[in-house]
Design an enzyme around this catalytic site. Structure first.
Site, PDB file in Angstrom:
ATOM      1  N   GLU A  65       0.815  -1.212   0.000  1.00 26.12           N
ATOM      2  CA  GLU A  65       0.000   0.000   0.000  1.00 26.12           C
ATOM      3  C   GLU A  65       0.848   1.262   0.000  1.00 26.12           C
ATOM      4  O   GLU A  65       0.387   2.334  -0.396  1.00 26.12           O
ATOM      5  CB  GLU A  65      -0.973   0.001   1.181  1.00 26.12           C
ATOM      6  N   GLU A  82       8.920 -14.852   0.700  1.00 22.47           N
ATOM      7  CA  GLU A  82      10.221 -14.180   0.621  1.00 22.47           C
ATOM      8  C   GLU A  82      10.243 -13.166   1.756  1.00 22.47           C
ATOM      9  O   GLU A  82       9.572 -12.131   1.651  1.00 22.47           O
ATOM     10  CB  GLU A  82      10.366 -13.480  -0.738  1.00 22.47           C
ATOM     11  N   GLU A  86      12.580 -17.726  -5.597  1.00 23.87           N
ATOM     12  CA  GLU A  86      12.208 -16.918  -6.766  1.00 23.87           C
ATOM     13  C   GLU A  86      13.391 -16.956  -7.718  1.00 23.87           C
ATOM     14  O   GLU A  86      14.516 -17.238  -7.318  1.00 23.87           O
ATOM     15  CB  GLU A  86      11.837 -15.492  -6.348  1.00 23.87           C
TER      16      GLU A  86
HETATM   17  O1  TXE Z   1       6.331  -5.842   4.648  1.00 24.48           O
HETATM   18  P1  TXE Z   1       4.932  -6.237   5.257  1.00 24.48           P
HETATM   19  P2  TXE Z   1       6.791  -4.444   4.069  1.00 24.48           P
HETATM   20  C1  TXE Z   1      10.835  -7.819   3.814  1.00 24.48           C
HETATM   21  C2  TXE Z   1      11.847  -7.002   4.531  1.00 24.48           C
HETATM   22  C3  TXE Z   1      10.998  -6.269   5.507  1.00 24.48           C
HETATM   23  C4  TXE Z   1       9.654  -6.144   4.868  1.00 24.48           C
HETATM   24  C5  TXE Z   1       9.339  -4.775   4.366  1.00 24.48           C
HETATM   25  O2  TXE Z   1      12.825  -7.792   4.986  1.00 24.48           O
HETATM   26  O3  TXE Z   1      10.897  -7.036   6.642  1.00 24.48           O
HETATM   27  O4  TXE Z   1       9.653  -7.046   3.795  1.00 24.48           O
HETATM   28  O5  TXE Z   1       8.261  -4.773   3.558  1.00 24.48           O
HETATM   29  C6  TXE Z   1       0.726  -7.294   2.918  1.00 24.48           C
HETATM   30  N1  TXE Z   1      -2.193 -11.007   4.956  1.00 24.48           N
HETATM   31  N2  TXE Z   1      11.243  -8.057   2.448  1.00 24.48           N
HETATM   32  O6  TXE Z   1       6.833  -3.506   5.193  1.00 24.48           O
HETATM   33  O7  TXE Z   1       4.465  -5.245   6.191  1.00 24.48           O
HETATM   34  C7  TXE Z   1       1.024  -5.829   2.891  1.00 24.48           C
HETATM   35  O8  TXE Z   1      -0.098  -5.091   2.550  1.00 24.48           O
HETATM   36  C8  TXE Z   1      -1.896 -10.745   3.664  1.00 24.48           C
HETATM   37  C9  TXE Z   1      11.695  -9.364   2.100  1.00 24.48           C
HETATM   38  O9  TXE Z   1       5.974  -4.098   2.881  1.00 24.48           O
HETATM   39  O10 TXE Z   1       5.084  -7.615   5.690  1.00 24.48           O
HETATM   40  C10 TXE Z   1       2.141  -5.767   1.856  1.00 24.48           C
HETATM   41  O11 TXE Z   1       1.609  -5.766   0.571  1.00 24.48           O
HETATM   42  N3  TXE Z   1      -1.111  -9.702   3.258  1.00 24.48           N
HETATM   43  C11 TXE Z   1      12.024  -9.563   0.707  1.00 24.48           C
HETATM   44  C12 TXE Z   1       2.888  -7.078   2.067  1.00 24.48           C
HETATM   45  O12 TXE Z   1       2.005  -7.911   2.789  1.00 24.48           O
HETATM   46  C13 TXE Z   1      -0.622  -8.883   4.228  1.00 24.48           C
HETATM   47  C14 TXE Z   1      12.259  -8.445  -0.180  1.00 24.48           C
HETATM   48  C15 TXE Z   1       4.194  -6.917   2.849  1.00 24.48           C
HETATM   49  O13 TXE Z   1       3.934  -6.176   3.987  1.00 24.48           O
HETATM   50  C16 TXE Z   1      -0.895  -9.085   5.606  1.00 24.48           C
HETATM   51  C17 TXE Z   1      11.701  -7.231   0.309  1.00 24.48           C
HETATM   52  C18 TXE Z   1      -1.723 -10.207   5.942  1.00 24.48           C
HETATM   53  N4  TXE Z   1      -2.032 -10.479   7.217  1.00 24.48           N
HETATM   54  C19 TXE Z   1      11.257  -7.034   1.584  1.00 24.48           C
HETATM   55  N5  TXE Z   1      -0.254  -8.099   6.313  1.00 24.48           N
HETATM   56  C20 TXE Z   1      12.609 -10.867   0.227  1.00 24.48           C
HETATM   57  N6  TXE Z   1      13.017 -11.783   1.051  1.00 24.48           N
HETATM   58  O14 TXE Z   1      12.658 -11.054  -0.976  1.00 24.48           O
HETATM   59  C21 TXE Z   1       0.383  -7.316   5.408  1.00 24.48           C
HETATM   60  N7  TXE Z   1       0.169  -7.795   4.161  1.00 24.48           N
END
Ligand code: TXE
Length: 486
Positions: free
Chosen positions: A177, A248, A460
């Protein structure tokens, strides 16, 4: 400059959400609203999954070669529009333009191209028996849900949609978002390339939209990029319908620098592994273990080069360090910096917000290096997801390997040494899914990417990912008669 209302992309075109709810997306460099975005409620998610189901029936009936041709047309459009898309990504993420032009769009195009090339190669096997034979079909899963994080919005959308589509699946993608814009451009590009309507859809929203997607009975698979906590919720939610999941997730990866390492290369890697994209990279090597013999020289060179990094307007091509994603995330990163100081770690550079008044409205923080860190410190144990490096020293190989593995995370790891046997011996002992010897954070599309332990499930990129977007059907062909005891 405010953009028009951003709608959902369903069934090959823009559609209004029925939720009546909207949210804002903000430019992290200025704090200003870029656009209002329509939030997808459960009814919108249902409509998107229905459209994806219809698209799937058309797309799965096409040959792999035909799917590959459509995807290759999308590759050309992505590359042609690299600068335009990169600028949009900078607006939404706050990352430096030089990064977005060099990496974000093009690595996405590389993924689409790679899987476009594989689409026609996906095949089963045959096994000859005496009076029968078996063949297997590698078939698509159906409607896949992709849920993205905010650090590489377009790359993540490509890393998930490319293998899914190449394998004959359709997708409903929900970007984070905080960065909703570029996934809509990808949807436009796929349609322009000839992707049948409904094969790639974009719904916008927060965790509620994500939850609705994960719970939807019409969704066969979920691929999430996000935090560990979100991964656990998604897996638990997916269990109700036993969906296939790829996760991921986060990391707190070690970068180990032995005393025989090429020091300039090791310093380059430490900078790339901590300050690229303002440190908002999941695989970052944020625990830098330096052999005590070379510690002082390493720190001197590191501080000298860090001090030359330009923090500034992300749209300025000279900028190296842009803005963090949000005010909330800035606060989180600053609280870790304060925690590091309170714990007695030594700030050798950075440790605050830049003093330049022109940056005051943006979410900027200085690249920060903590020295004299110990393994139990919060800044050493927890993912910060910001430009904060923790330097620790070591003397012994077995000791540093044990300390490197002393975490619930297991996404990545790096080793710097000229001793080839030591390099492979240490990498074999490190509990991480993605590792580098004498480099860091290089992710060619041919390389499987993903974590061990609580950093994720599945992979991936690479050939491996075909297994995560297909299922095997066995067909037994009887060449004789059916034997029956009665
Ligand atoms: O993650 P969030 P963020 C990880 C990175 C960090 C985080 C940052 O390490 O910890 O991601 O990204 C949706 N059910 N990686 O803050 O908050 C939410 O709307 C379903 C790892 O965005 O977890 C968003 O679209 N969906 C990585 C997405 O999940 C839900 C590479 C991620 O949100 C949800 C990049 C729910 N209950 C960042 N809650 C890698 N390993 O490749 C939230 N979302």
């Amino acid at each position: 400059m405010q953009m028009p209302h951003q709608k959902l992309f369903i069934g090959g075109g823009y559609q209004d959400a029925t939720s009546g709810e909207t949210f804002e997306t903000v430019n992290p460099a200025t704090g200003k609203v870029i656009a209002h975005v329509q939030h997808a409620g459960p009814e919108d998610v249902d409509r998107a999954v229905g459209s994806a189901r219809a698209g799937f029936e058309v797309w799965r009936a096409m040959s792999g070669a035909e799917r590959g041709r459509v995807l290759n047309r999308a590759v050309a459009l992505l590359r042609d529009r690299n600068e335009e898309l990169a600028r949009l990504e900078v607006l939404d993420t706050g990352k430096p333009l030089q990064e977005a032009i060099a990496v974000d769009v093009l690595s996405g195009a590389d993924a689409v191209e790679y899987y476009a090339g594989l689409a026609a190669t996906i095949h089963g096997e045959t096994f000859q028996l005496a009076n029968a034979w078996i063949y297997t079909r590698r078939e698509p899963l159906g409607v896949c849900a992709g849920i993205g994080a905010w650090n590489y919005p377009l790359q993540i959308a490509c890393w998930k949609s490319a293998p899914a589509l190449a394998c004959g699946n359709s997708m409903v993608f929900k970007p984070a978002e905080l960065t909703p814009l570029s996934a809509l451009k990808l949807a436009e590009i796929y349609s322009e390339a000839g992707l049948p309507d409904g094969v790639f859809n974009v719904v916008q929203g927060d965790h509620r939209t994500g939850e609705a997607l994960v719970a939807h009975r019409g969704v066969a698979k979920v691929s999430l990029t996000g935090e560990v906590g979100t991964g656990k919720l998604v897996m638990a939610n997916a269990a109700a319908t036993l969906k296939n999941v790829t996760l991921e997730l986060g990391g707190k990866s070690p970068l180990i620098i032995f005393d025989d390492a090429d020091l300039d290369n090791a310093v380059s890697a430490a900078l790339m592994a901590n300050f690229y994209t303002q440190g908002e990279v999941c695989s970052n090597g944020t625990r830098v273990f330096v052999h005590e013999e070379i510690h002082d020289e390493f720190i001197d060179r590191l501080v000298t080069r860090t001090s030359k990094m330009k923090i500034g307007d992300p749209m300025d091509p000279e900028t190296h360090v842009g803005a963090l994603i949000s005010a909330e995330h800035l606060e989180k990163v600053m609280s870790y910096i304060e925690a590091g100081k309170a714990a007695g770690a030594k700030v050798v550079i950075g440790g605050g917000r830049p003093s330049d008044p022109s940056l005051a409205n943006g979410f900027f923080v200085e690249p920060t290096v903590f020295d004299a860190c110990t393994d139990d410190m919060k800044i050493v144990r927890e993912e910060i997801f910001g430009p904060v490096m923790a330097v620790l020293t070591f003397r012994d190989e077995a000791d540093v390997v044990a300390r490197a593995n002393d975490t619930d995370y297991g996404l990545a790891a790096g080793v710097f040494t000229k001793d080839v046997q030591r390099a492979h011996r240490v990498v074999a002992r490190l509990e991480a899914g993605t590792t580098w010897i004498n480099n860091y954070n290089i992710t060619p599309i041919e390389m499987p990417f993903g974590g061990y332990k609580q950093s994720g499930i599945g992979r991936e990129n690479s050939l491996t990912t075909i297994n995560h977007y297909t299922q095997v059907k066995s067909v037994y062909v009887e060449m004789g008669d059916v034997e029956a005891p009665y």
